[in-house]
Design a protein around this motif. Structure first.
Motif, PDB file in Angstrom:
ATOM      1  N   UNK A 159       0.831  -1.211   0.000  1.00 16.54           N
ATOM      2  CA  UNK A 159       0.000   0.000   0.000  1.00 16.54           C
ATOM      3  C   UNK A 159       0.862   1.255   0.000  1.00 16.54           C
ATOM      4  N   UNK A 160       1.887   1.267   0.843  1.00 23.43           N
ATOM      5  CA  UNK A 160       2.792   2.422   0.870  1.00 23.43           C
ATOM      6  C   UNK A 160       3.452   2.626  -0.485  1.00 23.43           C
ATOM      7  N   UNK A 161       3.799   1.528  -1.139  1.00 27.08           N
ATOM      8  CA  UNK A 161       4.496   1.612  -2.421  1.00 27.08           C
ATOM      9  C   UNK A 161       3.621   2.245  -3.502  1.00 27.08           C
ATOM     10  N   UNK A 162       2.365   1.837  -3.583  1.00 25.82           N
ATOM     11  CA  UNK A 162       1.516   2.310  -4.688  1.00 25.82           C
ATOM     12  C   UNK A 162       0.831   3.633  -4.404  1.00 25.82           C
ATOM     13  N   UNK A 163       1.006   4.160  -3.183  1.00 22.03           N
ATOM     14  CA  UNK A 163       0.398   5.462  -2.867  1.00 22.03           C
ATOM     15  C   UNK A 163       1.438   6.553  -2.644  1.00 22.03           C
ATOM     16  N   UNK A 164       2.711   6.206  -2.751  1.00 25.52           N
ATOM     17  CA  UNK A 164       3.775   7.200  -2.536  1.00 25.52           C
ATOM     18  C   UNK A 164       4.286   7.730  -3.877  1.00 25.52           C
ATOM     19  N   UNK A 165       4.928   8.890  -3.808  1.00 24.05           N
ATOM     20  CA  UNK A 165       5.476   9.524  -5.011  1.00 24.05           C
ATOM     21  C   UNK A 165       6.890  10.019  -4.705  1.00 24.05           C
ATOM     22  N   UNK A 166       7.884   9.272  -5.169  1.00 29.10           N
ATOM     23  CA  UNK A 166       9.282   9.618  -4.926  1.00 29.10           C
ATOM     24  C   UNK A 166       9.931  10.162  -6.195  1.00 29.10           C
ATOM     25  N   UNK A 167      10.912  11.033  -6.007  1.00 30.03           N
ATOM     26  CA  UNK A 167      11.721  11.537  -7.110  1.00 30.03           C
ATOM     27  C   UNK A 167      13.037  10.770  -7.109  1.00 30.03           C
ATOM     28  N   UNK A 168      13.396  10.188  -8.244  1.00 26.71           N
ATOM     29  CA  UNK A 168      14.602   9.374  -8.339  1.00 26.71           C
ATOM     30  C   UNK A 168      15.521   9.970  -9.406  1.00 26.71           C
ATOM     31  N   UNK A 169      16.780  10.120  -9.068  1.00 31.24           N
ATOM     32  CA  UNK A 169      17.743  10.742  -9.983  1.00 31.24           C
ATOM     33  C   UNK A 169      18.354   9.714 -10.933  1.00 31.24           C
ATOM     34  N   UNK A 170      18.458  10.085 -12.205  1.00 29.16           N
ATOM     35  CA  UNK A 170      19.160   9.253 -13.183  1.00 29.16           C
ATOM     36  C   UNK A 170      20.402   9.955 -13.727  1.00 29.16           C
ATOM     37  N   UNK A 171      20.866  10.971 -13.001  1.00 30.91           N
ATOM     38  CA  UNK A 171      21.952  11.815 -13.507  1.00 30.91           C
ATOM     39  C   UNK A 171      23.293  11.089 -13.597  1.00 30.91           C
ATOM     40  N   UNK A 172      23.546  10.159 -12.688  1.00 28.22           N
ATOM     41  CA  UNK A 172      24.848   9.504 -12.684  1.00 28.22           C
ATOM     42  C   UNK A 172      25.102   8.751 -13.979  1.00 28.22           C
ATOM     43  N   UNK A 173      24.139   7.939 -14.406  1.00 28.22           N
ATOM     44  CA  UNK A 173      24.349   7.149 -15.617  1.00 28.22           C
ATOM     45  C   UNK A 173      24.291   8.031 -16.866  1.00 28.22           C
ATOM     46  N   UNK A 174      23.465   9.059 -16.840  1.00 29.35           N
ATOM     47  CA  UNK A 174      23.396   9.973 -17.989  1.00 29.35           C
ATOM     48  C   UNK A 174      24.740  10.662 -18.212  1.00 29.35           C
ATOM     49  N   UNK A 175      25.368  11.059 -17.103  1.00 26.73           N
ATOM     50  CA  UNK A 175      26.662  11.730 -17.215  1.00 26.73           C
ATOM     51  C   UNK A 175      27.783  10.759 -17.558  1.00 26.73           C
ATOM     52  N   UNK A 176      27.722   9.547 -16.993  1.00 24.61           N
ATOM     53  CA  UNK A 176      28.786   8.561 -17.236  1.00 24.61           C
ATOM     54  C   UNK A 176      28.823   8.120 -18.691  1.00 24.61           C
ATOM     55  N   UNK A 177      27.648   8.044 -19.315  1.00 22.72           N
ATOM     56  CA  UNK A 177      27.559   7.509 -20.681  1.00 22.72           C
ATOM     57  C   UNK A 177      27.070   8.536 -21.699  1.00 22.72           C
ATOM     58  N   UNK A 178      26.771   9.758 -21.236  1.00 17.24           N
ATOM     59  CA  UNK A 178      26.172  10.768 -22.109  1.00 17.24           C
ATOM     60  C   UNK A 178      24.933  10.183 -22.775  1.00 17.24           C
ATOM     61  N   UNK A 179      24.068   9.609 -21.951  1.00 19.69           N
ATOM     62  CA  UNK A 179      22.939   8.803 -22.426  1.00 19.69           C
ATOM     63  C   UNK A 179      21.637   9.592 -22.392  1.00 19.69           C
ATOM     64  N   UNK A 180      20.826   9.418 -23.426  1.00 15.89           N
ATOM     65  CA  UNK A 180      19.491  10.003 -23.474  1.00 15.89           C
ATOM     66  C   UNK A 180      18.459   8.880 -23.508  1.00 15.89           C
ATOM     67  N   UNK A 181      17.536   8.919 -22.567  1.00 13.22           N
ATOM     68  CA  UNK A 181      16.545   7.854 -22.444  1.00 13.22           C
ATOM     69  C   UNK A 181      15.376   8.034 -23.408  1.00 13.22           C
ATOM     70  N   UNK A 182      14.773   6.921 -23.778  1.00 10.91           N
ATOM     71  CA  UNK A 182      13.528   6.935 -24.530  1.00 10.91           C
ATOM     72  C   UNK A 182      12.431   7.463 -23.603  1.00 10.91           C
ATOM     73  N   UNK A 183      11.664   8.474 -24.021  1.00  8.99           N
ATOM     74  CA  UNK A 183      10.565   8.955 -23.170  1.00  8.99           C
ATOM     75  C   UNK A 183       9.582   7.835 -22.865  1.00  8.99           C
ATOM     76  N   UNK A 184       9.024   7.861 -21.667  1.00  7.73           N
ATOM     77  CA  UNK A 184       8.149   6.781 -21.234  1.00  7.73           C
ATOM     78  C   UNK A 184       6.920   6.649 -22.131  1.00  7.73           C
ATOM     79  N   UNK A 185       6.332   7.761 -22.530  1.00  7.05           N
ATOM     80  CA  UNK A 185       5.154   7.698 -23.393  1.00  7.05           C
ATOM     81  C   UNK A 185       5.467   6.978 -24.700  1.00  7.05           C
ATOM     82  N   UNK A 186       6.634   7.276 -25.274  1.00  7.17           N
ATOM     83  CA  UNK A 186       7.059   6.622 -26.515  1.00  7.17           C
ATOM     84  C   UNK A 186       7.318   5.137 -26.286  1.00  7.17           C
ATOM     85  N   UNK A 187       7.919   4.833 -25.150  1.00 12.00           N
ATOM     86  CA  UNK A 187       8.207   3.434 -24.813  1.00 12.00           C
ATOM     87  C   UNK A 187       6.916   2.630 -24.668  1.00 12.00           C
ATOM     88  N   UNK A 188       5.951   3.186 -23.942  1.00  6.74           N
ATOM     89  CA  UNK A 188       4.674   2.499 -23.757  1.00  6.74           C
ATOM     90  C   UNK A 188       3.998   2.264 -25.103  1.00  6.74           C
TER      91      UNK A 188
END
Length: 338
Positions: free
Chosen positions: A293-322
């Motif tokens: 219950x806690x998991x599906x009702x909470x809203x956390x912000x998670x950073x992806x900056x480390x891998x983006x900087x390490x690899x100069x990576x751009x992620x596929x937007x979630x809407x496009x992925x879905x």
């Protein structure tokens, strides 16, 4: 030679494909009952040369409870991608998760000792992250807090990470990746492949959010990190955080269904109370645990900056992925009706 465990899973199969595209020789672990024809079929959505790539895979049956079986599978192997795991948030699966996720990882790492293995990548989860940084985000320094109540899945992934860190301290070159909820094609109805059938079947959703990532991005990043020798590090792999309702309604509208209703935390807690009395009679109530219950009702912000900087990576937007994987799901369902 590269060895991939969990190679019939939604992520393992795409890591295998990514390695093959880069000219690697791949040995893929499966169970005797695994449906590799389903993997072959899913490759058609990922590559125009799917049959050629699939035929290059060396499939081996592996028993993770048998050290000799693992040692034989590692013969001549220099790199390991450990994707095999049991993913579940249902109490009935706790025993299997502890055995598969922890003991399986421990046995595999033991088999790596005195072998030809030089590099080891372990697939963990964002479920192990606790503690926010000064920006109010979860990041790679957000260590697991044993004083907080966690799901059995999170505990088993944390303890399997501990096995990897131990091996790292003893000299093995290791990398840990922590993906969010993986969106992919195939393995419908199982593990991360359950996202589309679940939102199709259920006319309700939850108030919280989750972090999502395309399986193609996870596979590319995993291989990139190994090629760049990013050892002794962990990397969060997410594209974006989205509300369950936003993802659910994107899926349901595409399927011609009405928007899902949001179950409030109060309603879910009522289900938890009912579980205490009627869980034995109504199996679905078993999912109404405090951690779920806690998991599906909470809203956390998670950073992806480390891998983006390490690899100069751009992620596929979630809407496009879905959209991409949902179209694959729809086309698969149409094929099955023919």
């Amino acid at each position: 030679m590269v060895f991939v465990t969990g190679a019939t899973g939604i992520l393992g199969r795409v890591i295998v494909l990514e390695l093959l595209k880069r000219g690697k020789t791949v040995r893929a672990a499966k169970r005797p009952a695994s449906d590799i024809d389903e993997v072959r079929h899913s490759y058609k959505f990922y590559s125009e040369n799917s049959e050629d790539f699939f035929n290059k895979i060396e499939w081996v049956n592996v028993d993770f409870d048998d050290i000799h079986s693992l040692q034989n599978a590692l013969n001549g192997v220099t790199e390991v991608y450990h994707c095999a795991a049991k993913v579940s948030f249902h109490p009935k699966d706790e025993k299997e998760m502890y055995h598969t996720n922890i003991k399986g990882t421990e046995n595999l790492l033991f088999a790596c000792e005195d072998s030809s293995v030089q590099k080891f990548l372990h697939v963990s989860s964002i479920a192990v992250l606790d503690g926010f940084n000064e920006k109010g985000e979860l990041d790679e320094e957000s260590d697991f807090n044993p004083k907080i109540e966690h799901s059995a899945y999170a505990i088993t992934k944390h303890l399997s990470e501990m096995e990897v860190w131990r091996a790292s301290a003893e000299g093995l070159n290791t990398i840990i990746i922590n993906p969010g909820m993986i969106i992919g094609t195939g393995n419908w109805g199982k593990s991360s492949g359950d996202i589309f059938p679940t939102f199709k079947k259920n006319s309700f959703t939850f108030s919280g959010n989750s972090a999502y990532v395309d399986v193609r991005d996870v596979a590319k990043i995993a291989v990139d990190l190994m090629e760049k020798d990013q050892f002794g590090e962990r990397f969060i792999i997410i594209s974006e955080s989205k509300k369950y309702a936003e993802i659910g309604n994107q899926i349901r509208r595409k399927l011609g269904l009405k928007d899902a209703s949001i179950l409030s935390k109060g309603i879910l807690n009522t289900g938890r109370w009912l579980n205490a009395f009627f869980g034995w009679l109504i199996p679905q109530l078993k999912m109404a645990t405090k951690t779920n219950i806690d998991s599906v009702t909470s809203s956390s912000v998670i950073s992806n900056q480390k891998v983006k900087q390490a690899l100069n990576f751009e992620f596929i937007p979630v809407q496009e992925s879905v959209d991409f994987h949902l179209n694959n799901y729809i086309n698969d369902k149409k094929l099955n009706k023919l």
